[in-house]
Motif scaffolding. Sequence first.
Motif, PDB file in Angstrom:
ATOM      1  N   MET A   1      54.579  52.210  11.431  1.00 40.09           N
ATOM      2  CA  MET A   1      55.016  50.954  10.843  1.00 40.09           C
ATOM      3  C   MET A   1      55.875  51.231   9.614  1.00 40.09           C
ATOM      4  N   THR A   2      56.922  50.468   9.487  1.00 36.29           N
ATOM      5  CA  THR A   2      57.800  50.574   8.331  1.00 36.29           C
ATOM      6  C   THR A   2      57.071  50.107   7.082  1.00 36.29           C
ATOM      7  N   ARG A   3      57.211  50.858   6.029  1.00 33.16           N
ATOM      8  CA  ARG A   3      56.679  50.455   4.730  1.00 33.16           C
ATOM      9  C   ARG A   3      57.853  50.162   3.821  1.00 33.16           C
ATOM     10  N   ARG A   4      57.662  49.234   2.930  1.00 38.46           N
ATOM     11  CA  ARG A   4      58.646  48.888   1.911  1.00 38.46           C
ATOM     12  C   ARG A   4      58.038  49.283   0.577  1.00 38.46           C
ATOM     13  N   ILE A   5      58.795  50.075  -0.195  1.00 41.50           N
ATOM     14  CA  ILE A   5      58.329  50.498  -1.510  1.00 41.50           C
ATOM     15  C   ILE A   5      59.378  50.093  -2.533  1.00 41.50           C
ATOM     16  N   ASP A   6      58.984  49.245  -3.480  1.00 42.83           N
ATOM     17  CA  ASP A   6      59.890  48.784  -4.531  1.00 42.83           C
ATOM     18  C   ASP A   6      59.786  49.699  -5.745  1.00 42.83           C
ATOM     19  N   ASN A  42      54.164  45.707   2.873  1.00 45.56           N
ATOM     20  CA  ASN A  42      53.627  46.252   1.617  1.00 45.56           C
ATOM     21  C   ASN A  42      52.402  45.492   1.111  1.00 45.56           C
ATOM     22  N   ASP A  43      51.984  44.477   1.830  1.00 47.92           N
ATOM     23  CA  ASP A  43      50.789  43.681   1.524  1.00 47.92           C
ATOM     24  C   ASP A  43      50.929  42.826   0.262  1.00 47.92           C
ATOM     25  N   ASN A  44      52.115  42.763  -0.327  1.00 49.24           N
ATOM     26  CA  ASN A  44      52.352  41.907  -1.492  1.00 49.24           C
ATOM     27  C   ASN A  44      52.633  40.476  -1.036  1.00 49.24           C
ATOM     28  N   TRP A  45      52.361  39.529  -1.927  1.00 46.56           N
ATOM     29  CA  TRP A  45      52.729  38.140  -1.697  1.00 46.56           C
ATOM     30  C   TRP A  45      54.189  37.953  -2.109  1.00 46.56           C
ATOM     31  N   ALA A  46      54.886  37.091  -1.401  1.00 49.03           N
ATOM     32  CA  ALA A  46      56.315  36.904  -1.662  1.00 49.03           C
ATOM     33  C   ALA A  46      56.773  35.547  -1.134  1.00 49.03           C
ATOM     34  N   LEU A  47      57.949  35.157  -1.577  1.00 52.67           N
ATOM     35  CA  LEU A  47      58.639  34.021  -0.989  1.00 52.67           C
ATOM     36  C   LEU A  47      59.200  34.472   0.353  1.00 52.67           C
ATOM     37  N   PRO A  48      59.311  33.587   1.336  1.00 42.17           N
ATOM     38  CA  PRO A  48      59.947  33.980   2.584  1.00 42.17           C
ATOM     39  C   PRO A  48      61.405  34.340   2.341  1.00 42.17           C
ATOM     40  N   VAL A 124      50.254  33.271   5.704  1.00 48.28           N
ATOM     41  CA  VAL A 124      51.189  32.269   5.206  1.00 48.28           C
ATOM     42  C   VAL A 124      50.348  31.129   4.652  1.00 48.28           C
ATOM     43  N   ARG A 125      50.667  30.708   3.428  1.00 54.79           N
ATOM     44  CA  ARG A 125      49.888  29.588   2.872  1.00 54.79           C
ATOM     45  C   ARG A 125      50.694  28.831   1.831  1.00 54.79           C
ATOM     46  N   TRP A 126      50.279  27.582   1.638  1.00 46.91           N
ATOM     47  CA  TRP A 126      50.806  26.755   0.567  1.00 46.91           C
ATOM     48  C   TRP A 126      49.984  27.060  -0.687  1.00 46.91           C
ATOM     49  N   VAL A 127      50.656  27.324  -1.800  1.00 46.11           N
ATOM     50  CA  VAL A 127      49.988  27.722  -3.036  1.00 46.11           C
ATOM     51  C   VAL A 127      50.376  26.746  -4.139  1.00 46.11           C
ATOM     52  N   SER A 128      49.392  26.299  -4.903  1.00 43.01           N
ATOM     53  CA  SER A 128      49.693  25.403  -6.021  1.00 43.01           C
ATOM     54  C   SER A 128      50.418  26.182  -7.120  1.00 43.01           C
ATOM     55  N   ARG A 129      51.228  25.487  -7.888  1.00 47.02           N
ATOM     56  CA  ARG A 129      51.958  26.116  -8.986  1.00 47.02           C
ATOM     57  C   ARG A 129      51.025  26.826  -9.951  1.00 47.02           C
ATOM     58  N   ASP A 130      49.868  26.229 -10.203  1.00 47.53           N
ATOM     59  CA  ASP A 130      48.914  26.803 -11.152  1.00 47.53           C
ATOM     60  C   ASP A 130      48.325  28.124 -10.668  1.00 47.53           C
ATOM     61  N   ASP A 131      48.277  28.321  -9.357  1.00 48.54           N
ATOM     62  CA  ASP A 131      47.663  29.528  -8.806  1.00 48.54           C
ATOM     63  C   ASP A 131      48.655  30.641  -8.476  1.00 48.54           C
ATOM     64  N   LEU A 132      49.946  30.342  -8.491  1.00 54.72           N
ATOM     65  CA  LEU A 132      50.962  31.297  -8.030  1.00 54.72           C
ATOM     66  C   LEU A 132      50.857  32.674  -8.671  1.00 54.72           C
ATOM     67  N   MET A 133      50.759  32.723  -9.973  1.00 48.48           N
ATOM     68  CA  MET A 133      50.829  34.008 -10.657  1.00 48.48           C
ATOM     69  C   MET A 133      49.538  34.823 -10.534  1.00 48.48           C
ATOM     70  N   SER A 134      48.513  34.269  -9.886  1.00 44.81           N
ATOM     71  CA  SER A 134      47.300  35.053  -9.651  1.00 44.81           C
ATOM     72  C   SER A 134      47.405  35.870  -8.359  1.00 44.81           C
ATOM     73  N   TYR A 135      48.479  35.680  -7.598  1.00 53.01           N
ATOM     74  CA  TYR A 135      48.707  36.425  -6.367  1.00 53.01           C
ATOM     75  C   TYR A 135      49.409  37.737  -6.689  1.00 53.01           C
ATOM     76  N   HIS A 136      48.988  38.819  -6.015  1.00 52.81           N
ATOM     77  CA  HIS A 136      49.597  40.133  -6.248  1.00 52.81           C
ATOM     78  C   HIS A 136      50.986  40.173  -5.614  1.00 52.81           C
ATOM     79  N   MET A 137      52.010  40.406  -6.457  1.00 56.57           N
ATOM     80  CA  MET A 137      53.386  40.474  -5.969  1.00 56.57           C
ATOM     81  C   MET A 137      54.186  41.447  -6.813  1.00 56.57           C
ATOM     82  N   ASP A 138      55.315  41.877  -6.265  1.00 53.92           N
ATOM     83  CA  ASP A 138      56.209  42.764  -6.994  1.00 53.92           C
ATOM     84  C   ASP A 138      56.783  42.033  -8.202  1.00 53.92           C
TER      85      ASP A 138
END
Length: 160
Positions: A1-6, A42-48, A124-138
């Motif tokens: 599987m392809t991995r993406r590393i930032d 990479n298992d990170n959360w992101a915008l589509p 894939v999920r809808w996330v409230s604005r208040d919770d966004l920054m608690s998700y692990h992302m690059d």
Amino acid sequence: MTRRIDFYNDPQAPTANSLVPSVNVVVTNEAGHILMIRRSDNDNWALPGGAIDLGESIPAAAVRETLEETGITCEVTGLVGTYSDPDHVILYTSNGEVRQEFSIVLTARAVSGEPTPSTESREVRWVSRDDLMSYHMDRSMSLRISHYLQADGSHSPYIG
């Protein structure tokens, strides 16, 4: 599987060997929640989002990538900004491609569909604005989302 590393501002980062125009999309629903994916590479959360294909417009790529990755059809409504920091490079392990960041971030509203994972998105999920920054992302994705959240209609799009 392809991995993406930032890599960001990392002296150990590989040297970029490509530049691929891409798009990310801040899709909102009627409740004001933001559509997020958990990337398969990479298992990170992101915008589509993803690469803009030859012969494709920026808005068409945004709608296509969102549908492919999330099952949601959207309508583009605006621009958050442009992101082209040469200190941010992305290594794709399958072929050794190292991309310099080049992303246009748009806003959109959901039109139809249900959040559905794909080969590119584990969740894939809808996330409230208040919770966004608690998700692990690059850090680059956090920056894009924070620019969206800070915009109140009076700011010009981010150019960087």
